[in-house]
Design an enzyme around this catalytic site. Structure first.
Site, PDB file in Angstrom:
ATOM      1  N   GLU A 120       0.800  -1.093   0.119  1.00 48.98           N
ATOM      2  CA  GLU A 120       0.079   0.081   0.061  1.00 48.98           C
ATOM      3  C   GLU A 120       0.899   1.101   0.083  1.00 48.98           C
ATOM      4  O   GLU A 120       0.489   2.396  -0.500  1.00 48.98           O
ATOM      5  CB  GLU A 120      -0.807  -0.100   1.109  1.00 48.98           C
ATOM      6  N   GLU A 140      -4.151  -9.513   4.088  1.00 49.70           N
ATOM      7  CA  GLU A 140      -5.031  -9.060   5.166  1.00 49.70           C
ATOM      8  C   GLU A 140      -6.366  -9.980   5.488  1.00 49.70           C
ATOM      9  O   GLU A 140      -6.697 -10.243   6.642  1.00 49.70           O
ATOM     10  CB  GLU A 140      -5.577  -7.607   5.087  1.00 49.70           C
TER      11      GLU A 140
END
Length: 266
Positions: A120, A140
């Site tokens: 990210e 995640e």
């Protein structure tokens, strides 16, 4: 957590000309991001934004790995109903999902393991150089949470819907070749050379007219965020503003004299 680690800076910054080097410095934990690292990284981004002498940032990592992602043991208890606030006074969110936007370009050099918030951070930057043995993972979903640093927004935009969903919905890991194929990485280089190549690119950017670089970056972001029409509406006014700067005069003189331009940022 050991006292010696508590006293260790999580982020090491160094000025290299007009480039701010920002180093993740928790190698004994594979640069897993605890709260201190997140806050110190935000402060480094704030320094990059505020200092007019700094024209580009280079994010890199100390040790064998870029980051193993969040240190959930440290971050988990801090999560509240509104999530987690990682940006202290004077900082800027490096993942650019809230708060002030960074107006200057960031180059990233990655190696080893690059998981979750590392990807990210790449997606929120502008150019990524990866060592050829780097392993990536947006994992995640395997931890029972979702990517909250922008991957759900920027991964599909960068890689296309199917390519993004292939990796963020399975939590599978992938290599640098795949990262390059789908556009997460711009260059793959031999192991150990990623920092030097990233610095070369950052210094190349920093040698250009900084106001023009920032305006170009801003217009491209407007096109992505608000659409082509919004970006088109800004082109002529921005051109007019830049044409009146000292750097535009310096650039024109460089063109006619065939001597390298030394821009001053005004």
């Amino acid at each position: 957590m050991a006292d010696s680690e508590d006293q260790q800076p999580r982020i090491i910054t160094e000025r290299r000309g007009h480039v701010l080097l920002i180093g993740l410095n928790r190698p004994e934990k594979r640069n897993a991001a605890d709260f201190a690292l997140l806050q110190q990284l935000a402060l480094a981004y704030g320094e990059l934004e505020r200092d007019p002498e700094l024209r580009a940032g280079l994010v890199h990592a100390i040790g064998d790995h870029f980051t193993a992602g969040l240190d959930l043991a440290d971050i988990g208890p801090r999560l509240g109903p509104a999530g987690i606030d990682i940006v202290p006074d004077g900082g800027i969110n490096p993942w650019q999902v809230d708060g002030q936007s960074l107006s200057k370009p960031v180059v990233i050099a990655v190696q080893g393991t690059c998981l979750t918030l590392g990807i990210e951070l790449m997606l929120a930057s502008d150019i990524v150089v990866a060592a050829e043995s780097t392993t990536f993972g947006q994992i995640e979903v395997a931890r029972g949470i979702l990517p909250f640093g922008g991957a759900t927004i920027r991964f599909p935009r960068a890689a296309g819907w199917g390519n993004a969903m292939r990796w963020i919905l399975t939590g599978d890991t992938f290599d640098a070749g795949e990262a390059h194929r789908i556009g997460l990485v711009q260059e793959v280089v031999p192991d150990g050379t990623q920092f030097d190549r990233a610095l070369e690119l950052a210094e190349r950017i920093a040698a250009q007219a900084p106001l023009a670089v920032q305006a170009t970056l801003a217009n491209a972001r407007t096109a992505v965020r608000d659409g082509s029409a919004a970006a088109e509406a800004e082109l002529q006014p921005t051109l007019s503003r830049l044409a009146a700067t000292a750097d535009a005069r310096i650039g024109m003189e460089s063109f006619f004299t065939r001597r390298p331009a030394e821009f001053i940022g005004r």
